[in-house]
Scaffold this motif. Structure first.
Motif, PDB file in Angstrom:
ATOM      1  N   MET A   1       0.838  -1.210   0.000  1.00  0.00           N
ATOM      2  CA  MET A   1       0.000   0.000   0.000  1.00  0.00           C
ATOM      3  C   MET A   1       0.871   1.258   0.000  1.00  0.00           C
ATOM      4  O   MET A   1       0.577   2.233  -0.692  1.00  0.00           O
ATOM      5  N   ALA A   2       1.965   1.241   0.764  1.00  0.00           N
ATOM      6  CA  ALA A   2       2.872   2.397   0.779  1.00  0.00           C
ATOM      7  C   ALA A   2       3.486   2.617  -0.594  1.00  0.00           C
ATOM      8  O   ALA A   2       3.578   3.765  -1.078  1.00  0.00           O
ATOM      9  N   GLU A   3       3.882   1.535  -1.252  1.00  0.00           N
ATOM     10  CA  GLU A   3       4.502   1.677  -2.568  1.00  0.00           C
ATOM     11  C   GLU A   3       3.481   2.092  -3.616  1.00  0.00           C
ATOM     12  O   GLU A   3       3.786   2.885  -4.523  1.00  0.00           O
ATOM     13  N   ALA A   4       2.247   1.583  -3.507  1.00  0.00           N
ATOM     14  CA  ALA A   4       1.189   2.013  -4.431  1.00  0.00           C
ATOM     15  C   ALA A   4       0.905   3.500  -4.272  1.00  0.00           C
ATOM     16  O   ALA A   4       0.706   4.223  -5.268  1.00  0.00           O
ATOM     17  N   LEU A   5       0.884   3.974  -3.033  1.00  0.00           N
ATOM     18  CA  LEU A   5       0.651   5.395  -2.786  1.00  0.00           C
ATOM     19  C   LEU A   5       1.775   6.244  -3.364  1.00  0.00           C
ATOM     20  O   LEU A   5       1.518   7.280  -4.010  1.00  0.00           O
ATOM     21  N   MET A   6       3.010   5.820  -3.171  1.00  0.00           N
ATOM     22  CA  MET A   6       4.131   6.572  -3.722  1.00  0.00           C
ATOM     23  C   MET A   6       4.058   6.612  -5.247  1.00  0.00           C
ATOM     24  O   MET A   6       4.336   7.650  -5.876  1.00  0.00           O
TER      25      MET A   6
ATOM     26  N   SER B   1      -9.620  -4.868   2.001  1.00  0.00           N
ATOM     27  CA  SER B   1      -9.798  -3.976   3.148  1.00  0.00           C
ATOM     28  C   SER B   1      -8.570  -3.097   3.340  1.00  0.00           C
ATOM     29  O   SER B   1      -8.677  -1.966   3.826  1.00  0.00           O
ATOM     30  N   LEU B   2      -7.391  -3.606   2.954  1.00  0.00           N
ATOM     31  CA  LEU B   2      -6.192  -2.770   3.034  1.00  0.00           C
ATOM     32  C   LEU B   2      -6.317  -1.559   2.118  1.00  0.00           C
ATOM     33  O   LEU B   2      -5.971  -0.438   2.496  1.00  0.00           O
ATOM     34  N   LEU B   3      -6.825  -1.773   0.922  1.00  0.00           N
ATOM     35  CA  LEU B   3      -6.992  -0.659  -0.011  1.00  0.00           C
ATOM     36  C   LEU B   3      -8.065   0.307   0.478  1.00  0.00           C
ATOM     37  O   LEU B   3      -7.905   1.532   0.362  1.00  0.00           O
ATOM     38  N   GLN B   4      -9.155  -0.219   1.018  1.00  0.00           N
ATOM     39  CA  GLN B   4     -10.276   0.631   1.402  1.00  0.00           C
ATOM     40  C   GLN B   4     -10.113   1.287   2.770  1.00  0.00           C
ATOM     41  O   GLN B   4     -10.682   2.359   3.009  1.00  0.00           O
ATOM     42  N   ARG B   5      -9.353   0.666   3.673  1.00  0.00           N
ATOM     43  CA  ARG B   5      -9.225   1.201   5.028  1.00  0.00           C
ATOM     44  C   ARG B   5      -7.830   1.736   5.330  1.00  0.00           C
ATOM     45  O   ARG B   5      -7.683   2.799   5.943  1.00  0.00           O
TER      46      ARG B   5
ATOM     47  N   ALA C   1       1.071   1.994   9.864  1.00  0.00           N
ATOM     48  CA  ALA C   1       0.735   2.512   8.538  1.00  0.00           C
ATOM     49  C   ALA C   1       1.660   3.640   8.103  1.00  0.00           C
ATOM     50  O   ALA C   1       1.760   3.941   6.911  1.00  0.00           O
ATOM     51  N   ALA C   2       2.344   4.249   9.047  1.00  0.00           N
ATOM     52  CA  ALA C   2       3.226   5.368   8.720  1.00  0.00           C
ATOM     53  C   ALA C   2       4.519   4.911   8.072  1.00  0.00           C
ATOM     54  O   ALA C   2       5.420   5.724   7.848  1.00  0.00           O
ATOM     55  N   VAL C   3       4.626   3.623   7.719  1.00  0.00           N
ATOM     56  CA  VAL C   3       5.804   3.138   6.993  1.00  0.00           C
ATOM     57  C   VAL C   3       5.989   3.889   5.683  1.00  0.00           C
ATOM     58  O   VAL C   3       7.101   3.934   5.134  1.00  0.00           O
ATOM     59  N   VAL C   4       4.941   4.540   5.184  1.00  0.00           N
ATOM     60  CA  VAL C   4       5.092   5.356   3.979  1.00  0.00           C
ATOM     61  C   VAL C   4       6.132   6.462   4.192  1.00  0.00           C
ATOM     62  O   VAL C   4       6.770   6.924   3.238  1.00  0.00           O
ATOM     63  N   LYS C   5       6.336   6.864   5.446  1.00  0.00           N
ATOM     64  CA  LYS C   5       7.345   7.889   5.738  1.00  0.00           C
ATOM     65  C   LYS C   5       8.751   7.406   5.378  1.00  0.00           C
ATOM     66  O   LYS C   5       9.627   8.222   5.077  1.00  0.00           O
TER      67      LYS C   5
END
Length: 299
Positions: free
Chosen positions: A188-193, A217-221, A283-287
């Motif tokens: 999810m983090a990589e998809a967002l990036m 649910s990962l994509l939606q939540r 979820a903040a692994v996107v950082k």
């Protein structure tokens, strides 16, 4: 029918939510936590504080645990002031922690020999919001009789309760759950990036992909939380998910498997925690990706 007296050990983020759910459902709940200040999140709502796990056990028919790892389970049950020292009041232990399958089997056998109490390993998934509203998922392991005793109580706490096999089967299932969750968080983090770098409307991705093979649910939540950078207060801790992913890696290697996606997820969370984010939301692994992108830009 008289409700069983409940003991609850481990008033963290999930333990608080589950305890308050039990109180809402009319159970008497006696609580203990290693850091006693956490009891103030549930005592004002009717929970009864205890000075030790043994005191919890003495006051309870069923003792539930939601603690950090197998070592904490063993401490709470078998230490000098542990559940096993609390006498024969407790007929059943339900361990909601994410722990070790083999350690769980050994602990269950030891408790049975010491006190006669049964054991159901019942790790959970869904996060504190679903725990608070009774909508979480429980993956259980135990004998048919012990599960039958636990099921009405678990049904008041969860929307999906499944017996996966004998003691230890719940923890084995949770390992598989965490493999899906941990790798999914990284995806999810990589998809967002990708979405943000490509310049599309990243916030509309869950709506656009709903109903297709990428939906979940990962994509939606989870993805919307990442996209909004809504990480406070934490719903789970990065250090905990890293611990779980390391357990998945170790378990897979014990089975003779080489699962490279899981290995990479362990590396990603280890890198994130190494930046000082042990107590940040998982979820903040996107950082981590933002940090790496900034470092590349600065070079």
């Amino acid at each position: 029918m008289t409700k069983p007296r409940i003991g609850f050990i481990g008033i963290g983020i999930m333990g608080e939510a589950m305890t308050r759910r039990l109180l809402d459902k009319g159970y008497q709940v006696t609580v203990w936590n290693l850091e006693p200040e956490r009891l103030e999140t549930v005592v004002p709502h009717g929970a009864r504080p205890a000075a030790s796990p043994a005191e919890v056990a003495t006051a309870s028919d069923v003792v539930m645990l939601c603690v950090l790892h197998m070592a904490a389970v063993e401490r709470c049950v078998f230490a000098g002031d542990g559940v096993a020292a609390g006498g024969s009041s407790t007929k059943l232990v339900i361990d909601l922690s994410t722990a070790d399958p083999e350690g769980t089997r050994q602990a269950a056998g030891k408790l049975k020999a010491l006190t006669g109490a049964g054991w159901v390993d019942a790790p959970v998934s869904g996060g504190p919001q679903l725990a608070r509203t009774g909508g979480m998922t429980v993956m259980a392991g135990g004998s048919d009789d012990d599960f039958a005793a636990a099921q009405p109580l678990l049904a008041d706490m969860a929307g999906n309760v499944t017996l996966m096999g004998p003691v230890g089967a719940g923890q084995t299932t949770k390992i598989i759950n965490q493999a899906i969750v941990g790798t999914g968080y990284v995806v999810m983090a990589e998809a967002l990036m990708l979405a943000e770098a490509a310049g599309i409307d990243a916030a509309r991705l869950p709506q656009c992909l709903a109903g297709g093979h990428a939906d979940s649910s990962l994509l939606q939540r989870l993805y919307p939380q990442m996209q909004a950078r809504a990480f406070e207060p934490p719903a789970s801790y990065a250090r905990q998910l890293l611990k779980d992913l390391k357990a998945v890696k170790a378990f897979s290697r014990e089975l003779g498997l080489d699962l490279k996606v899981i290995e990479e997820a362990v590396h990603r969370y280890a890198d994130y925690v190494a930046l000082g984010h042990e107590m940040s939301d998982s979820a903040a692994v996107v950082k981590l990706y933002e940090h790496e992108a900034a470092a590349r830009g600065g070079g």
